[in-house]
Design a protein around this motif. Structure first.
Motif, PDB file in Angstrom:
ATOM      1  N   ARG A  81       0.789  -1.227   0.000  1.00  0.00           N
ATOM      2  CA  ARG A  81       0.000   0.000   0.000  1.00  0.00           C
ATOM      3  C   ARG A  81       0.828   1.287   0.000  1.00  0.00           C
ATOM      4  N   LYS A  82       2.114   1.233   0.163  1.00  0.00           N
ATOM      5  CA  LYS A  82       2.943   2.428   0.173  1.00  0.00           C
ATOM      6  C   LYS A  82       3.322   2.875  -1.232  1.00  0.00           C
ATOM      7  N   ALA A  83       2.554   2.440  -2.213  1.00  0.00           N
ATOM      8  CA  ALA A  83       2.841   2.794  -3.604  1.00  0.00           C
ATOM      9  C   ALA A  83       2.720   4.303  -3.804  1.00  0.00           C
ATOM     10  N   ALA A  84       3.274   4.796  -4.891  1.00  0.00           N
ATOM     11  CA  ALA A  84       3.305   6.225  -5.183  1.00  0.00           C
ATOM     12  C   ALA A  84       1.955   6.778  -5.626  1.00  0.00           C
ATOM     13  N   PHE A  85       0.972   5.931  -5.883  1.00  0.00           N
ATOM     14  CA  PHE A  85      -0.335   6.380  -6.344  1.00  0.00           C
ATOM     15  C   PHE A  85      -1.231   6.712  -5.155  1.00  0.00           C
ATOM     16  N   PRO A  86      -2.038   7.753  -5.275  1.00  0.00           N
ATOM     17  CA  PRO A  86      -3.031   8.005  -4.224  1.00  0.00           C
ATOM     18  C   PRO A  86      -3.942   6.790  -4.073  1.00  0.00           C
ATOM     19  N   ARG A  87      -4.451   6.598  -2.885  1.00  0.00           N
ATOM     20  CA  ARG A  87      -5.177   5.386  -2.520  1.00  0.00           C
ATOM     21  C   ARG A  87      -6.328   5.044  -3.456  1.00  0.00           C
ATOM     22  N   ARG A  88      -7.105   6.000  -3.892  1.00  0.00           N
ATOM     23  CA  ARG A  88      -8.277   5.728  -4.727  1.00  0.00           C
ATOM     24  C   ARG A  88      -7.992   5.848  -6.218  1.00  0.00           C
ATOM     25  N   LEU A  89      -6.869   6.424  -6.594  1.00  0.00           N
ATOM     26  CA  LEU A  89      -6.570   6.621  -8.011  1.00  0.00           C
ATOM     27  C   LEU A  89      -6.265   5.300  -8.721  1.00  0.00           C
ATOM     28  N   LEU A  90      -5.466   4.466  -8.099  1.00  0.00           N
ATOM     29  CA  LEU A  90      -5.068   3.205  -8.728  1.00  0.00           C
ATOM     30  C   LEU A  90      -6.270   2.306  -9.041  1.00  0.00           C
ATOM     31  N   PRO A  91      -7.173   2.065  -8.083  1.00  0.00           N
ATOM     32  CA  PRO A  91      -8.354   1.257  -8.431  1.00  0.00           C
ATOM     33  C   PRO A  91      -9.226   1.911  -9.495  1.00  0.00           C
ATOM     34  N   ALA A  92      -9.340   3.232  -9.467  1.00  0.00           N
ATOM     35  CA  ALA A  92     -10.162   3.923 -10.471  1.00  0.00           C
ATOM     36  C   ALA A  92      -9.585   3.732 -11.868  1.00  0.00           C
ATOM     37  N   ILE A  93      -8.274   3.836 -11.994  1.00  0.00           N
ATOM     38  CA  ILE A  93      -7.626   3.631 -13.294  1.00  0.00           C
ATOM     39  C   ILE A  93      -7.818   2.188 -13.755  1.00  0.00           C
ATOM     40  N   ALA A  94      -7.546   1.244 -12.871  1.00  0.00           N
ATOM     41  CA  ALA A  94      -7.640  -0.177 -13.241  1.00  0.00           C
ATOM     42  C   ALA A  94      -9.075  -0.564 -13.601  1.00  0.00           C
ATOM     43  N   TRP A  95     -10.059  -0.106 -12.821  1.00  0.00           N
ATOM     44  CA  TRP A  95     -11.460  -0.412 -13.121  1.00  0.00           C
ATOM     45  C   TRP A  95     -11.862   0.187 -14.460  1.00  0.00           C
ATOM     46  N   THR A  96     -11.470   1.431 -14.703  1.00  0.00           N
ATOM     47  CA  THR A  96     -11.824   2.088 -15.964  1.00  0.00           C
ATOM     48  C   THR A  96     -11.236   1.327 -17.149  1.00  0.00           C
ATOM     49  N   LEU A  97      -9.960   0.983 -17.061  1.00  0.00           N
ATOM     50  CA  LEU A  97      -9.317   0.231 -18.140  1.00  0.00           C
ATOM     51  C   LEU A  97      -9.954  -1.138 -18.311  1.00  0.00           C
ATOM     52  N   GLY A  98     -10.208  -1.812 -17.205  1.00  0.00           N
ATOM     53  CA  GLY A  98     -10.799  -3.142 -17.267  1.00  0.00           C
ATOM     54  C   GLY A  98     -12.177  -3.131 -17.911  1.00  0.00           C
ATOM     55  N   ILE A  99     -13.026  -2.206 -17.487  1.00  0.00           N
ATOM     56  CA  ILE A  99     -14.381  -2.132 -18.045  1.00  0.00           C
ATOM     57  C   ILE A  99     -14.326  -1.743 -19.518  1.00  0.00           C
ATOM     58  N   PHE A 100     -13.469  -0.792 -19.875  1.00  0.00           N
ATOM     59  CA  PHE A 100     -13.324  -0.385 -21.269  1.00  0.00           C
ATOM     60  C   PHE A 100     -12.900  -1.574 -22.139  1.00  0.00           C
ATOM     61  N   MET A 101     -11.924  -2.353 -21.675  1.00  0.00           N
ATOM     62  CA  MET A 101     -11.422  -3.478 -22.468  1.00  0.00           C
ATOM     63  C   MET A 101     -12.438  -4.612 -22.560  1.00  0.00           C
ATOM     64  N   ILE A 102     -13.161  -4.856 -21.490  1.00  0.00           N
ATOM     65  CA  ILE A 102     -14.204  -5.887 -21.533  1.00  0.00           C
ATOM     66  C   ILE A 102     -15.329  -5.446 -22.472  1.00  0.00           C
ATOM     67  N   ALA A 103     -15.704  -4.161 -22.415  1.00  0.00           N
ATOM     68  CA  ALA A 103     -16.732  -3.642 -23.325  1.00  0.00           C
ATOM     69  C   ALA A 103     -16.272  -3.747 -24.767  1.00  0.00           C
ATOM     70  N   ARG A 104     -15.011  -3.464 -25.024  1.00  0.00           N
ATOM     71  CA  ARG A 104     -14.466  -3.576 -26.384  1.00  0.00           C
ATOM     72  C   ARG A 104     -14.538  -5.024 -26.854  1.00  0.00           C
TER      73      ARG A 104
END
Length: 171
Positions: A81-104
């Motif tokens: 959890r000590k990653a350089a990304f803010p706590r909520r940014l990383l899941p938001a990016i991953a979810w957005t990419l995941g949903i976009f790719m599954i929709a594609r």
């Protein structure tokens, strides 16, 4: 397999998919034809792609760079959890990419399992002069690109999946 194992597999899988896609786009930017002729594009855009139009060459460089950033983001999902990304940014990016790719992969963006199946079944109308090309590209998309984007999207979502716990499970 535990939730932590799924997240780890998802993170490393997303990183591997980013690396594979980025490598292909880098090869195309450098002049290789690596699957460029199998890209499901309309005929006019496809001709520009194969003729190495500067817009497409630039887009390959941009996509290769984005894929490199994607590798870093995907690997950040498996770090403590000590990653350089803010706590909520990383899941938001991953979810957005995941949903976009599954929709594609499903066909919500015009390409994907549904659109390809409709073209191959003859339900979608294709100009007669491009029918053979449309069927060939639909087969490639159905057998290569759509499954790849489905896997990639599933990896992104698995990397940050946090199932909700029921009230009774917390005891």
């Amino acid at each position: 397999m535990s939730r932590a194992d799924w997240k780890r597999v998802g993170g490393y899988g997303a990183a591997a998919c980013c690396a594979a896609y980025g490598s292909m786009k880098l090869a195309q930017a450098l002049g290789a034809g690596a699957l460029a002729d199998k890209d499901p594009l309309p005929p006019g855009l496809r001709e520009r792609l194969l003729a190495r139009d500067p817009l497409f060459v630039t887009s390959h460089w941009v996509l290769a760079g984005a894929a490199a950033v994607g590798v870093v983001v995907a690997l950040a999902t498996v770090r403590p959890r000590k990653a350089a990304f803010p706590r909520r940014l990383l899941p938001a990016i991953a979810w957005t990419l995941g949903i976009f790719m599954i929709a594609r992969s499903a066909g919500a963006l015009g390409f994907g399992f549904v659109g390809d199946a409709l073209v191959l079944a003859g339900v979608s109308s294709v100009p007669a002069e491009h029918a053979a090309l449309a069927h060939d590209l639909a087969r490639w998309d159905l057998l290569l690109w759509s499954p790849f984007f489905l896997l990639w999207g599933a990896c992104w979502t698995a990397a940050v999946w946090r199932p909700r716990r029921s009230v009774g499970a917390e005891r």
